[in-house]
Design an enzyme around this catalytic site. Structure first.
Site, short mmCIF file in Angstrom:
data_model
loop_
_atom_site.label_atom_id
_atom_site.label_comp_id
_atom_site.label_asym_id
_atom_site.label_seq_id
_atom_site.Cartn_x
_atom_site.Cartn_y
_atom_site.Cartn_z
N CYS A 1 -47.98 -46.65 -15.67
CA CYS A 1 -48.65 -46.48 -14.38
C CYS A 1 -47.74 -46.82 -13.21
CB CYS A 1 -49.93 -47.32 -14.32
SG CYS A 1 -49.66 -49.08 -14.54
N GLU B 1 -57.31 -51.57 -13.10
CA GLU B 1 -55.91 -51.17 -12.93
C GLU B 1 -55.83 -49.69 -13.31
OE1 GLU B 1 -51.38 -52.11 -14.51
OE2 GLU B 1 -53.09 -53.02 -15.52
#
Length: 339
Positions: free
Chosen positions: A283, A249
Site C-alpha cells: 500500500c 488502513e
C-alpha cells in the site's frame, strides 16, 4: 505446497468450520490448488468471540511483565521457524523466499519484541500544568477484530496482534481467504509460547461469511481492518454505526518526488524498489514518480535500463528472482487492464 490442513483456532483448540465447507486456495506461482480454507460462518465467529470475551479478564489482569515474557517467547519461536514460515509465505502469496526470509518474518518477530518492551516501560502519559498533574492511563478495551490482507499475510497479522495482546486485549483474527497458511502456522507458535486459551482466536473464511459477522458482533469492541478502500468503507460504516473503535488502513496512491539536486543513482534505485518490491503489492508503493523537468529524460532512461536488467521475474523460490507472481489471475487482469 506441503500438505497443511488449515483449521480455525478457537479457545486454544484447532477445530473445523461448523459448515464443513472449504474455500479453494491456489498457489499463485503454479496455479495449482493448495491448502483449502475453512469456510467459517457467523456461528464460528460467535464461538471465537465468546472465547475471547471469557479470556479478557484474566489476560488483561496479568502484569505487563507476564504478558511481555510471552511476547518474547513468541518472537523467539518465530525466529526459530524462519525458514519454514518464509517457504510457506512464498508458496501462498507469491513473494520471493528471499524477501520473506529477510523482511517479512524478521519483522514479525520484531513487532512482538517491540511491544513487549513498550508495555514493560509503562503506558502512562503525565502532564504538569498550573500546579496539577494530569495522568492518562491506557487500559485494555476488550475483544478486538483483526482483519488482514493478502500482500503481507503473516506480517500484517503480527503487526496488529502484537500491540493488541500486549496491552491486554483479546482478539479474533480473520485473515484473507487468499493467504491463510502462515496465519494458521502462527497459531501453533502462539500455542507453544503459552498464550492462554481464548486470548487469540483465528477464524478463516470469506469476508461475507466470516468478516462481516465479526465486525457486527455485539461483543467486539475494536475493529482493525487493512485492505481495499471499497471494503474499508463498508467496514467503517458497519462498525461506526455500532459505535465501535475503528482503525482502517486502506489503499494508497503514493508519489515519489525527484529533484535535480538529488543523489541520482540512489533516487533511481529507491524508486525502482519502491515501485516493484513485493510485486508492487504494497500500500505504500510508489505508484507515481514526479521528476523535475531538467532531470526527466536522464531519469527515465536510467530507470528503464535498471528495470530491464535487475527486475528479474521468475520462480519465487529462486535466489535470483526479484519479482514473483502476483496474487491471482484476477489481479493479473486488473494490472494488465491499466496498460
Amino acid at each position: 505446497m506441503e500438505s497443511v490442513k488449515i483449521q480455525n483456532y478457537i479457545n486454544g483448540e484447532w477445530v473445523d468450520a461448523s459448515t464443513g465447507s472449504y474455500v479453494d486456495n491456489y498457489n499463485p506461482a503454479t496455479g495449482q490448488l493448495s491448502a483449502p480454507i475453512p469456510d467459517s460462518v457467523a456461528a464460528d465467529v460467535d464461538n471465537a468471540v465468546q472465547a475471547a470475551k471469557a479470556a479478557f479478564p484474566g489476560w488483561s489482569g496479568q502484569s505487563a511483565a507476564s504478558r511481555a515474557a510471552i511476547l518474547h517467547r513468541i518472537a523467539d519461536l518465530i525466529d526459530e521457524s524462519t525458514a519454514t514460515l518464509a517457504s510457506f509465505e512464498s508458496q501462498d502469496q507469491g513473494k520471493t523466499v528471499q524477501s520473506a526470509t529477510t523482511i517479512d518474518i524478521p519483522m514479525c518477530a520484531g513487532y512482538f519484541r517491540q511491544f513487549a518492551e513498550y508495555i514493560v516501560e509503562g503506558i502512562k502519559e503525565t502532564e504538569s500544568q498550573f500546579d496539577t498533574n494530569t495522568v492518562t492511563q491506557h487500559v485494555a478495551s476488550g475483544v478486538a477484530a483483526l482483519i488482514t490482507p493478502w500482500n503481507f499475510p503473516m506480517l500484517m497479522v503480527c503487526e496488529k496482534l502484537a500491540p493488541c495482546i500486549a496491552v491486554g486485549n483479546t482478539c479474533v483474527i480473520k485473515p484473507t481467504e487468499l493467504t491463510s497458511v502462515t496465519p494458521y502456522l502462527l497459531t501453533h507458535i502462539l500455542h507453544a509460547a503459552g498464550v492462554p486459551k481464548g486470548v487469540v482466536n483465528v477464524v478463516f473464511g470469506t469476508g461475507i461469511n466470516a468478516g462481516e459477522p465479526l465486525v457486527k458482533h455485539r461483543d467486539v469492541r475494536l475493529v482493525s481492518f487493512t485492505g481495499g478502500s471499497a471494503t474499508g468503507a463498508k467496514v467503517g460504516a458497519m462498525a461506526g454505526g455500532l459505535f465501535k473503535r475503528v482503525s482502517l488502513e486502506l489503499g494508497g496512491k503514493n508519489p515519489s518526488l525527484i529533484f535535480s539536486d538529488c543523489d541520482f543513482d540512489h533516487a533511481v534505485a529507491t524508486s525502482i524498489r519502491g515501485a516493484y518490491q513485493n510485486q508492487g503489492e504494497i500500500c505504500v508503493c510508489s505508484s507515481r514518480v514526479y521528476v523535475q523537468r531538467d532531470l526527466y529524460d536522464a531519469f527515465v532512461d536510467r530507470f528503464r535500463q535498471k528495470v530491464r536488467s535487475e527486475i528479474i521475474v521468475g520462480n519465487p523460490s529462486s535466489p535470483t528472482t526479484f519479482y514473483g507472481p502476483v496474487i491471482s489471475q484476477q489481479h493479473v487482469e486488473k494490472v494488465t487492464g491499466y496498460i
